[in-house]
Design an enzyme around this catalytic site. Sequence first.
Site, short mmCIF file in Angstrom:
data_model
loop_
_atom_site.label_atom_id
_atom_site.label_comp_id
_atom_site.label_asym_id
_atom_site.label_seq_id
_atom_site.Cartn_x
_atom_site.Cartn_y
_atom_site.Cartn_z
N GLY A 30 0.81 -1.20 0.00
CA GLY A 30 0.00 0.00 0.00
C GLY A 30 0.85 1.26 0.00
O GLY A 30 0.56 2.23 -0.72
N LYS A 58 0.67 -17.23 -9.97
CA LYS A 58 1.30 -16.84 -8.71
C LYS A 58 0.77 -17.69 -7.55
O LYS A 58 1.50 -18.02 -6.62
CB LYS A 58 1.06 -15.36 -8.45
CG LYS A 58 1.95 -14.79 -7.36
CD LYS A 58 1.67 -13.31 -7.12
CE LYS A 58 2.45 -12.85 -5.90
NZ LYS A 58 1.97 -11.55 -5.39
#
Lengths: 309, 309
Positions: B12, B188
């Site tokens: 973030g 992933k």
Amino acid sequence: MNVAVVGLGALGIAFATFLKKAGNAVYGITKPEYLKNFPENRLCVKGIWGEHSVQLDGIYADPSRIKEDIDLIILTVKSYDTETALRQIKPIVDKNTLIMVAQNGYGNYEKAVELYGSGKVVLARVIFGSKVVKPNCAEITVSADDVRIGDPSGKIDREKLLKIVNTINSSGIPASYSPDVYSVLWDKILYNCALNPLGALLQATYGQLASREETREIMENVIKEIFQVAQANRIPLRWKSAEEYINHFYKNLIPPTAKHYPSMYYDLKAGKKTEIDALNGAVVRLGEKAGIPTPTNQTITNLIKFKER
Amino acid sequence: MNVAVVGLGALGIAFATFLKKAGNAVYGITKPEYLKNFPENRLCVKGIWGEHSVQLDGIYADPSRIKEDIDLIILTVKSYDTETALRQIKPIVDKNTLIMVAQNGYGNYEKAVELYGSGKVVLARVIFGSKVVKPNCAEITVSADDVRIGDPSGKIDREKLLKIVNTINSSGIPASYSPDVYSVLWDKILYNCALNPLGALLQATYGQLASREETREIMENVIKEIFQVAQANRIPLRWKSAEEYINHFYKNLIPPTAKHYPSMYYDLKAGKKTEIDALNGAVVRLGEKAGIPTPTNQTITNLIKFKER
């Protein structure tokens, strides 16, 4: 009786000491590097069955140094040393000698039968706890049940079997004759496969493993796979179903041992090899033989093997 | 663009810093107890993409304090906080707002679609590495590939998607439009499911896990189960078979990351919760939904969950 005890760890010291104390001729076989642990062939035992100190009739690395005829060879080495030990005792196995396999797990009895024939091999399920407190001295810490002794093949003369049982029992190690010793041994395999590797991997007691949903699921899957593998390999278990055993496992087997860590936990901690190949690893191989997938036992086995190195 | 970044951890902080530096209005949403980590709304980034320091337009625990219309909400919280975060942002989701899910694992995109509808949710596969070096500062350590951005549902106007890609890319975070982002994300997931929990359980690097037969077998079983589960759930993977992916995994994916420990290893070490429920745990749930057994993923998930407590 003339007895040779192969392997002088906690279990071997216990058998040798009690049998000698009772007046048998007893020889010990150990690895060359351990000979120095036994000055004057002395062994001792303490714990719940009293304190005893004896002098064996000989402790050797090379069994062929034993000149007497041996009636009974008791095998107590770790499972991963079984094959070596069995080949090594060849010189002292004559036509009257019986070999008693007193070890943990699957594959020890089978290997002995493969090498010497089923008429020569007695199976014992040992479930008392002993630990080495000095190199030549063991402490008996707990006894869950008699040593159960029998002949899975049914080929050995019953009188000879009863004589072995009586010799061991009267020496001070509670022992009894057990026609279904093979299934009784599998009871212990079930218990050890469910608890030992998980306790070692997670550094947890039996009680902790049984109290958490995650580990309960793993243990139950381990047990279910073993029941499938046993059925496919015609291994007789003493329980009708995995569910029946699982119920017994939580209700009767876990509570008295809730605070125990498995021996595998101590093995890994000490950087030693474990008996995984005679437990979950054996289940995987028996599964492969019968075309039964055992992914839970396989994962557990692989994790322990990674940790071993 | 007016952007709200939900979760001010390493990821973030990276998004917020670059987007702010490029001239967007950027708000941060964090937990009340973390507000003190961001004096004067300041964030910084260092590492492979340079050093940057910015002042956000606001950092709040309560999204409703943002008064501007938000074009894009970037979700970067840990997977186990996804649902809470999604419910919390409700006041700032209006008819033009898009929510970009930029997290690891399965279930974040799905939960966002469940709550807001597929036409509102953009999926990003993030594969650069960043870590928090000070409470308000992240270091970008490695970048394996662009951030891939797309809309699995096909419902979102392509111009709007390309505007988001362009905004992120021109801010300094390499990003590209990816119509098959859902499959790319599953790449992933495959990689993380195979490596993360084992690395955490065994305290081993990716290279160690790939170099040992035991862990190779476990990882390959994890991957094979995921392929079965994906097929049964009609999840499109980019590989024809588990074998094809496994080959790619050892040949191309492991070598450049051989010395890495997984984030899950650090999570467990720090006594933190892991993202197991969005990885192998999600595979188990998807398997149950489709009636596909996933014993390897189940065992691994249970072991991690035991370790978490």
